[in-house]
Design a protein around this motif. Structure first.
Motif: not given
Length: 72
Positions: A35-40
Motif C-alpha cells: 500500500g506504499e505507492i498507490p498512485y505509481a
C-alpha cells in the motif's frame, strides 16, 4: 498529408482505457509495492493522456485514477 486529430470522445475512451490498464498493472504490482505507492501507475496514465489528447483527457484520467486508487 496532415493527420486528423481524434475526436474528444475517442480521447476520453483512451483516458478510461489508460486508467484501466494502469490499475490492472498496479494490482499486479501490489505484491511488491503493497500500500506504499498507490498512485505509481496512475501518473504515467495521466501523462500519456495529456500527451495524446491534451488537458481534458488528462484531467479525466487523473480524476478516475485517483478515485480508483483510493477505492482499491
Amino acid at each position: 498529408m496532415r493527420q486528423r486529430e481524434s475526436s474528444l470522445g475517442i480521447q476520453l475512451v483512451e483516458a478510461v482505457a489508460a486508467v484501466a490498464v494502469a490499475m490492472l498493472l498496479r494490482w499486479l504490482l501490489d505484491r511488491w509495492l503493497g500500500g506504499e505507492i498507490p498512485y505509481a501507475t496512475v501518473f504515467p496514465a495521466g501523462v500519456y493522456c495529456a500527451w495524446r489528447g491534451g488537458m481534458v483527457p488528462a484531467l479525466v484520467a487523473t480524476v478516475l485514477g485517483f478515485a480508483a486508487a483510493w477505492y482499491l
